[in-house]
Design a protein around this motif. Structure first.
Motif, PDB file in Angstrom:
ATOM      1  N   PRO A   1       4.069  33.789 -23.932  1.00 35.05           N
ATOM      2  CA  PRO A   1       4.987  32.919 -23.174  1.00 35.05           C
ATOM      3  C   PRO A   1       6.115  33.732 -22.552  1.00 35.05           C
ATOM      4  N   GLY A   2       6.881  33.044 -21.721  1.00 33.24           N
ATOM      5  CA  GLY A   2       8.055  33.680 -21.129  1.00 33.24           C
ATOM      6  C   GLY A   2       7.740  34.649 -20.017  1.00 33.24           C
ATOM      7  N   LEU A   3       6.654  34.394 -19.246  1.00 32.95           N
ATOM      8  CA  LEU A   3       6.382  35.226 -18.075  1.00 32.95           C
ATOM      9  C   LEU A   3       7.438  34.965 -17.004  1.00 32.95           C
ATOM     10  N   PRO A   4       7.674  35.920 -16.100  1.00 31.34           N
ATOM     11  CA  PRO A   4       8.701  35.724 -15.067  1.00 31.34           C
ATOM     12  C   PRO A   4       8.475  34.440 -14.278  1.00 31.34           C
ATOM     13  N   GLY A   5       9.562  33.701 -14.072  1.00 32.76           N
ATOM     14  CA  GLY A   5       9.446  32.419 -13.375  1.00 32.76           C
ATOM     15  C   GLY A   5       9.045  32.539 -11.926  1.00 32.76           C
ATOM     16  N   ASP A   6       9.240  33.718 -11.318  1.00 29.46           N
ATOM     17  CA  ASP A   6       8.870  33.902  -9.914  1.00 29.46           C
ATOM     18  C   ASP A   6       7.509  34.585  -9.769  1.00 29.46           C
ATOM     19  N   ALA A   7       6.728  34.638 -10.853  1.00 26.87           N
ATOM     20  CA  ALA A   7       5.380  35.207 -10.775  1.00 26.87           C
ATOM     21  C   ALA A   7       4.434  34.215 -10.101  1.00 26.87           C
ATOM     22  N   GLU A   8       3.290  34.714  -9.682  1.00 18.79           N
ATOM     23  CA  GLU A   8       2.290  33.888  -8.987  1.00 18.79           C
ATOM     24  C   GLU A   8       0.987  33.904  -9.782  1.00 18.79           C
ATOM     25  N   VAL A   9       0.410  32.707  -9.999  1.00 18.86           N
ATOM     26  CA  VAL A   9      -0.853  32.557 -10.724  1.00 18.86           C
ATOM     27  C   VAL A   9      -1.925  32.129  -9.729  1.00 18.86           C
ATOM     28  N   ILE A  10      -3.028  32.882  -9.688  1.00 20.66           N
ATOM     29  CA  ILE A  10      -4.122  32.577  -8.766  1.00 20.66           C
ATOM     30  C   ILE A  10      -5.430  32.540  -9.539  1.00 20.66           C
ATOM     31  N   TRP A  11      -6.170  31.448  -9.399  1.00 15.57           N
ATOM     32  CA  TRP A  11      -7.527  31.321  -9.941  1.00 15.57           C
ATOM     33  C   TRP A  11      -8.511  31.445  -8.781  1.00 15.57           C
ATOM     34  N   LEU A  12      -9.523  32.330  -8.946  1.00 12.53           N
ATOM     35  CA  LEU A  12     -10.576  32.499  -7.944  1.00 12.53           C
ATOM     36  C   LEU A  12     -11.920  32.154  -8.571  1.00 12.53           C
ATOM     37  N   ASP A  13     -12.855  31.645  -7.745  1.00  9.10           N
ATOM     38  CA  ASP A  13     -14.193  31.358  -8.255  1.00  9.10           C
ATOM     39  C   ASP A  13     -15.111  32.549  -7.995  1.00  9.10           C
ATOM     40  N   LYS A  14     -16.407  32.364  -8.277  1.00  6.18           N
ATOM     41  CA  LYS A  14     -17.379  33.462  -8.169  1.00  6.18           C
ATOM     42  C   LYS A  14     -17.542  33.954  -6.741  1.00  6.18           C
ATOM     43  N   GLU A  15     -17.193  33.137  -5.763  1.00  8.28           N
ATOM     44  CA  GLU A  15     -17.301  33.534  -4.358  1.00  8.28           C
ATOM     45  C   GLU A  15     -15.955  33.997  -3.799  1.00  8.28           C
ATOM     46  N   SER A  16     -15.005  34.273  -4.698  1.00  5.02           N
ATOM     47  CA  SER A  16     -13.656  34.723  -4.327  1.00  5.02           C
ATOM     48  C   SER A  16     -12.897  33.685  -3.511  1.00  5.02           C
TER      49      SER A  16
ATOM     50  N   ARG B   1     -23.123  23.360  -9.231  1.00  5.93           N
ATOM     51  CA  ARG B   1     -22.565  24.239  -8.194  1.00  5.93           C
ATOM     52  C   ARG B   1     -21.341  24.999  -8.693  1.00  5.93           C
ATOM     53  N   ASP B   2     -20.728  24.543  -9.769  1.00  4.34           N
ATOM     54  CA  ASP B   2     -19.514  25.178 -10.281  1.00  4.34           C
ATOM     55  C   ASP B   2     -19.801  26.317 -11.255  1.00  4.34           C
ATOM     56  N   CYS B   3     -21.074  26.552 -11.555  1.00  2.00           N
ATOM     57  CA  CYS B   3     -21.410  27.630 -12.481  1.00  2.00           C
ATOM     58  C   CYS B   3     -20.936  28.977 -11.932  1.00  2.00           C
ATOM     59  N   GLY B   4     -20.611  29.901 -12.847  1.00  2.00           N
ATOM     60  CA  GLY B   4     -20.257  31.246 -12.426  1.00  2.00           C
ATOM     61  C   GLY B   4     -18.994  31.748 -13.108  1.00  2.00           C
ATOM     62  N   GLU B   5     -18.541  32.887 -12.642  1.00  2.00           N
ATOM     63  CA  GLU B   5     -17.391  33.561 -13.247  1.00  2.00           C
ATOM     64  C   GLU B   5     -16.116  33.243 -12.465  1.00  2.00           C
ATOM     65  N   TYR B   6     -15.091  32.828 -13.183  1.00  2.00           N
ATOM     66  CA  TYR B   6     -13.784  32.554 -12.600  1.00  2.00           C
ATOM     67  C   TYR B   6     -12.786  33.610 -13.086  1.00  2.00           C
ATOM     68  N   GLY B   7     -11.920  34.021 -12.199  1.00  2.00           N
ATOM     69  CA  GLY B   7     -10.918  35.017 -12.557  1.00  2.00           C
ATOM     70  C   GLY B   7      -9.521  34.511 -12.290  1.00  2.00           C
ATOM     71  N   CYS B   8      -8.600  34.831 -13.207  1.00  2.00           N
ATOM     72  CA  CYS B   8      -7.195  34.437 -13.050  1.00  2.00           C
ATOM     73  C   CYS B   8      -6.333  35.688 -13.103  1.00  2.00           C
ATOM     74  N   SER B   9      -5.365  35.794 -12.203  1.00  2.00           N
ATOM     75  CA  SER B   9      -4.432  36.922 -12.200  1.00  2.00           C
ATOM     76  C   SER B   9      -3.009  36.401 -12.060  1.00  2.00           C
ATOM     77  N   VAL B  10      -2.093  37.087 -12.749  1.00  2.00           N
ATOM     78  CA  VAL B  10      -0.664  36.779 -12.657  1.00  2.00           C
ATOM     79  C   VAL B  10       0.013  38.003 -12.058  1.00  2.00           C
ATOM     80  N   THR B  11       0.666  37.836 -10.926  1.00  2.00           N
ATOM     81  CA  THR B  11       1.274  38.979 -10.233  1.00  2.00           C
ATOM     82  C   THR B  11       2.742  38.697  -9.926  1.00  2.00           C
ATOM     83  N   LYS B  12       3.501  39.795  -9.838  1.00  2.00           N
ATOM     84  CA  LYS B  12       4.907  39.728  -9.453  1.00  2.00           C
ATOM     85  C   LYS B  12       5.264  41.017  -8.730  1.00  2.00           C
TER      86      LYS B  12
END
Length: 411
Positions: free
Chosen positions: A298-313, A361-372
């Motif tokens: 917990p306590g990640l920077p409040g101005d960070a960005e969270v992005i979820w991508l699917d298998k097709e980016s 159709r939703d099968c596959g690998e999903y990726g999440c990244s948190v960036t700042k």
């Protein structure tokens, strides 16, 4: 004096002057270093004069510098990140023209042609460095003899029991759903109290540093901040193991644990190969929703960005500036109002993504990244498997209310 003797003396003197001149003009020095040891790359100004500035570089790195010395100090801003804390001048205060470079803990990637340029000198000092493997380990032959003497079964049990102490390499396999993992590193107790312990990952990035009786958190890379911990008084106990919280597949590296003396020579080094398996979530088609879990500190920077991508980016979900950003989603997810995240995920550390009405159709690998500020703070992958549902389950899904069972099986 005998004319013949005089002629011979002049011939010897001329030969000596010739070899001295040849050695003066020699600009390339070839050096072979042993893997894991420190090596000195020599460079000295003519006449032992005082030095205004010196630049150390490597031919294959282009315009990037290994070390720049000017204004009586090393300039860290001009230094390539790979070599920070890995190189030093042999003499911290240059008084006799000696600007030799100390290359610490030599690795195979350090092989190359190094150049030393001294201000107001046209001559470029060149050092060709080769890296040789360490001498053969006599432990293997000794171990074979011991196995024959004591029996294969008994020695195998002993080695397994004391593996953290004697094996220089160790492998750890863990699922990313674990709360934390232990990277084991144990050695002899009562190490020097002024020694330095460094944990680094496969990209030579600092994971954890212990020195002067405490953790040096300011030296950690941002990806590991608040996620690592060492036991108390590790130099006295010899237990240098590292606890890594909330592991993800992005943590799959070969980690090195090294102990350095105050003078910078290496006292001990061990490697741990970590493999974090991608988390799998299985759901039956016809479920109302499925959650792709991602729990971190917990306590990640409040101005960070969270992005979820699917298998097709494709962008499945974006959270930034304190709220979801549906305008940045791909049409496939925005038009179906298909995704949702919990409230205040950066504060709680729960970055899980809820995917509504999953289908094949939703099968596959999903990726999440948190960036700042272009720095990656957290990463994770989740494998979603949607199994074909029965006609009855699909009918139940259409007629059931919001409290219907999600039919989820997490592996």
């Amino acid at each position: 004096m005998n004319p013949l003797l005089t002629a011979s003396l002049w011939a010897l003197l001329s030969a000596a002057c010739f070899f001295q001149a040849a050695s003066t003009d020699q600009r390339t020095i070839k050096i072979t270093a042993e893997l894991g040891k420190n090596i000195i790359l020599p460079c000295r100004a003519h006449g032992n004069r005082s030095i205004i500035a010196v630049e150390w570089s490597r031919v294959d790195l282009g315009s990037e510098y290994i070390l720049v010395y000017k204004h009586d100090r090393i300039d860290p801003q001009s230094q390539r990140c790979y070599f920070k804390n890995g190189v030093a001048l042999q003499e911290r205060k240059i008084t006799d023209g000696d600007v030799s470079l100390v290359l610490k803990n030599v690795r195979t990637d350090d092989r190359g042609t190094y150049q030393c340029r001294i201000a107001k000198e046209k001559l470029v000092h060149t050092v060709q460095l080769d890296v040789a493997p360490p001498p053969p380990d006599l432990f293997a032959s000794w171990a074979v003899a011991l196995l024959v003497f004591l029996g294969l079964s008994s020695i195998a049990l002993l080695l397994y029991h004391f593996r953290h102490y004697y094996l220089s390499e160790y492998r750890v396999v863990v699922d990313s759903k674990e709360e934390s993992i232990l990277l084991p590193c144990k050695t002899r107790p009562l190490l020097p109290a002024d020694a330095r312990v460094e944990w680094i990952d496969g990209s030579n990035t600092k994971v954890h540093v212990y020195e002067n009786g405490s953790d040096q958190l300011e030296e950690q890379y941002c990806l590991y901040r608040t996620r690592t911990k060492m036991n108390k008084d590790p130099l006295r106990t010899g237990d240098l193991s590292l606890t890594l919280r909330h592991p993800t597949d992005g943590d799959s590296w070969t980690y090195s644990c090294s102990v350095y003396s105050r003078e910078g020579s290496i006292l001990m080094e061990k490697q741990i190969h970590l493999h974090v398996k991608v988390h799998q979530v299985v759901v039956k088609e016809g479920a109302e929703y499925v959650q792709l879990p991602f729990i971190t500190t917990p306590g990640l920077p409040g101005d960070a960005e969270v992005i979820w991508l699917d298998k097709e980016s494709r962008i499945a979900h974006v959270y930034k500036n304190g709220s979801d950003q549906p305008g940045e989603q791909h049409d496939f997810y925005r038009r179906r109002n298909k995704t949702k995240m919990n409230n205040d995920p950066l504060r709680t550390g729960d970055l899980s993504l809820t995917l509504k009405r999953p289908t094949m159709r939703d099968c596959g690998e999903y990726g999440c990244s948190v960036t700042k500020d272009l720095y990656v703070l957290r990463v994770k992958k989740v494998q979603l498997i949607v199994k074909a549902g029965t006609a009855q389950s699909r009918t139940n899904q259409r007629t059931s209310g919001p409290e219907a069972s999600p039919l989820i099986d997490v592996i």
